[in-house]
Design a protein around this motif. Structure first.
Motif, mmCIF file in Angstrom:
data_model
loop_
_atom_site.group_PDB
_atom_site.id
_atom_site.type_symbol
_atom_site.label_atom_id
_atom_site.label_comp_id
_atom_site.label_asym_id
_atom_site.label_seq_id
_atom_site.Cartn_x
_atom_site.Cartn_y
_atom_site.Cartn_z
ATOM 1 N N UNK A 63 29.187 43.685 36.559
ATOM 2 C CA UNK A 63 30.091 44.793 36.294
ATOM 3 C C UNK A 63 31.484 44.266 36.006
ATOM 4 N N UNK A 64 32.368 45.147 35.586
ATOM 5 C CA UNK A 64 33.722 44.695 35.279
ATOM 6 C C UNK A 64 34.462 44.194 36.525
ATOM 7 N N UNK A 65 34.118 44.724 37.695
ATOM 8 C CA UNK A 65 34.790 44.258 38.908
ATOM 9 C C UNK A 65 34.301 42.880 39.324
ATOM 10 N N UNK A 66 33.018 42.597 39.148
ATOM 11 C CA UNK A 66 32.541 41.238 39.386
ATOM 12 C C UNK A 66 33.179 40.269 38.383
ATOM 13 N N UNK A 67 33.326 40.726 37.137
ATOM 14 C CA UNK A 67 33.959 39.876 36.125
ATOM 15 C C UNK A 67 35.410 39.582 36.491
ATOM 16 N N UNK A 68 36.123 40.583 37.017
ATOM 17 C CA UNK A 68 37.505 40.350 37.433
ATOM 18 C C UNK A 68 37.564 39.374 38.603
ATOM 19 N N UNK A 69 36.622 39.511 39.544
ATOM 20 C CA UNK A 69 36.571 38.570 40.660
ATOM 21 C C UNK A 69 36.354 37.145 40.150
ATOM 22 N N UNK A 70 35.414 36.969 39.221
ATOM 23 C CA UNK A 70 35.139 35.634 38.693
ATOM 24 C C UNK A 70 36.339 35.071 37.936
ATOM 25 N N UNK A 71 37.118 35.947 37.320
ATOM 26 C CA UNK A 71 38.305 35.466 36.607
ATOM 27 C C UNK A 71 39.358 34.931 37.568
ATOM 28 N N UNK A 72 39.202 35.251 38.850
ATOM 29 C CA UNK A 72 40.139 34.789 39.876
ATOM 30 C C UNK A 72 39.490 33.776 40.817
ATOM 31 N N UNK A 73 38.420 33.122 40.358
ATOM 32 C CA UNK A 73 37.720 32.193 41.244
ATOM 33 C C UNK A 73 38.574 31.004 41.659
ATOM 34 N N UNK A 74 39.686 30.802 40.966
ATOM 35 C CA UNK A 74 40.587 29.698 41.315
ATOM 36 C C UNK A 74 41.203 29.861 42.703
ATOM 37 N N UNK A 94 46.165 37.561 36.166
ATOM 38 C CA UNK A 94 44.769 37.912 36.458
ATOM 39 C C UNK A 94 44.609 38.346 37.906
ATOM 40 N N UNK A 95 45.230 37.604 38.811
ATOM 41 C CA UNK A 95 45.121 37.919 40.231
ATOM 42 C C UNK A 95 45.815 39.236 40.552
ATOM 43 N N UNK A 96 46.993 39.468 39.993
ATOM 44 C CA UNK A 96 47.692 40.731 40.227
ATOM 45 C C UNK A 96 46.878 41.910 39.720
ATOM 46 N N UNK A 97 46.273 41.765 38.540
ATOM 47 C CA UNK A 97 45.458 42.842 37.979
ATOM 48 C C UNK A 97 44.251 43.127 38.862
ATOM 49 N N UNK A 98 43.636 42.067 39.363
ATOM 50 C CA UNK A 98 42.471 42.241 40.232
ATOM 51 C C UNK A 98 42.861 42.941 41.526
ATOM 52 N N UNK A 99 43.956 42.544 42.113
ATOM 53 C CA UNK A 99 44.412 43.168 43.351
ATOM 54 C C UNK A 99 44.740 44.643 43.126
ATOM 55 N N UNK A 100 45.346 44.960 41.986
ATOM 56 C CA UNK A 100 45.675 46.355 41.673
ATOM 57 C C UNK A 100 44.423 47.204 41.492
#
Length: 232
Positions: A63-74, A94-100
């Motif tokens: 899903x898009x939320x899993x994709x956002x999590x993976x984009x922040x795997x760093x 990327x991290x700010x967007x995921x947290x939001x």
């Protein structure tokens, strides 16, 4: 029997198990979760992810939320001079967007796990497919997180980008394939009108099963063989 559910967004794993028990889900059945088990509520879906690592007849689609999590795997990398130097403005955005988008609860729960388990979960998510083709009850289905952006009936599914399969927002009058029914989540059914709040939305060529668990509604488990619905 083949079951589908979507957009659990931190739904408690014990309640999901109760729901599967209510539907008499067994080892000879298959369950497809159509993305977005993570973020927004509770433990951020980490309990479900840990459970998924042990399941042989349950498949999570990306899903898009899993994709956002993976984009922040760093954020799970060991802190070194190199990793700090690599923390550029793009990664911070990327991290700010995921947290939001509700990722804070998921990151907190993941960071409490051993590093090896964190990596097991990230590896599992990297291997999640974007779609699945299944047959149930003599009917063919395409399972995908969000439906199709820029859909054309003559376009091969393999030609769609990941973003087109995890970020689409179908309109009520959109039509998909004639000979294969599309099942997706991502768009809460209540966004199509209050009369659909907490309900599965069935159209001629597609079915939306995001019943708004992210916003306090109970998810609905759908059995594709006979379209029976189960909730707590």
């Amino acid at each position: 029997m083949t079951y589908v559910i979507s957009d659990l967004h931190g739904y408690p794993i014990e309640k999901l198990k109760m729901l599967l028990e209510k539907a008499e889900f067994g080892e000879n059945d298959s369950l497809y979760i159509l993305g977005d088990v993570v973020d927004r509520n509770g433990d951020g879906g980490v309990g479900i992810l840990l459970w998924l690592l042990e399941q042989v007849n349950v498949q999570l689609l990306l899903g898009n939320h899993e994709a956002m999590l993976l984009s922040c795997d760093f954020v799970f990398d060991e802190i070194t001079e190199d990793s700090v130097a690599a923390m550029n403005s793009e990664k911070i955005d990327l991290l700010n967007n995921y947290m939001l988008n509700g990722g804070d609860v998921t990151l907190k729960a993941l960071q409490a796990l051993p590093r090896e388990t964190q990596q097991d979960i990230l590896d599992y998510l990297r291997d999640c497919p974007l779609y699945e083709a299944v047959t149930a009850g003599d009917r063919d289905y395409i399972l995908v997180h969000s439906g199709f952006e820029n859909f054309r009936k003559d376009r091969k599914i393999t030609d769609y980008s990941a973003d087109e399969l995890i970020w689409a927002w179908p309109e009520l009058d959109d039509e998909y394939f004639d000979d294969i029914h599309t099942v997706f989540g991502h768009t809460p059914t209540m966004s199509y009108g209050d009369e659909y709040r907490g309900k599965i939305l069935k159209k001629h060529t597609w079915t939306d099963i995001d019943c708004g668990a992210a916003y306090g509604n109970e998810p609905i488990l759908l059995r594709l063989d006979d379209y029976a619905e189960f909730n707590l």
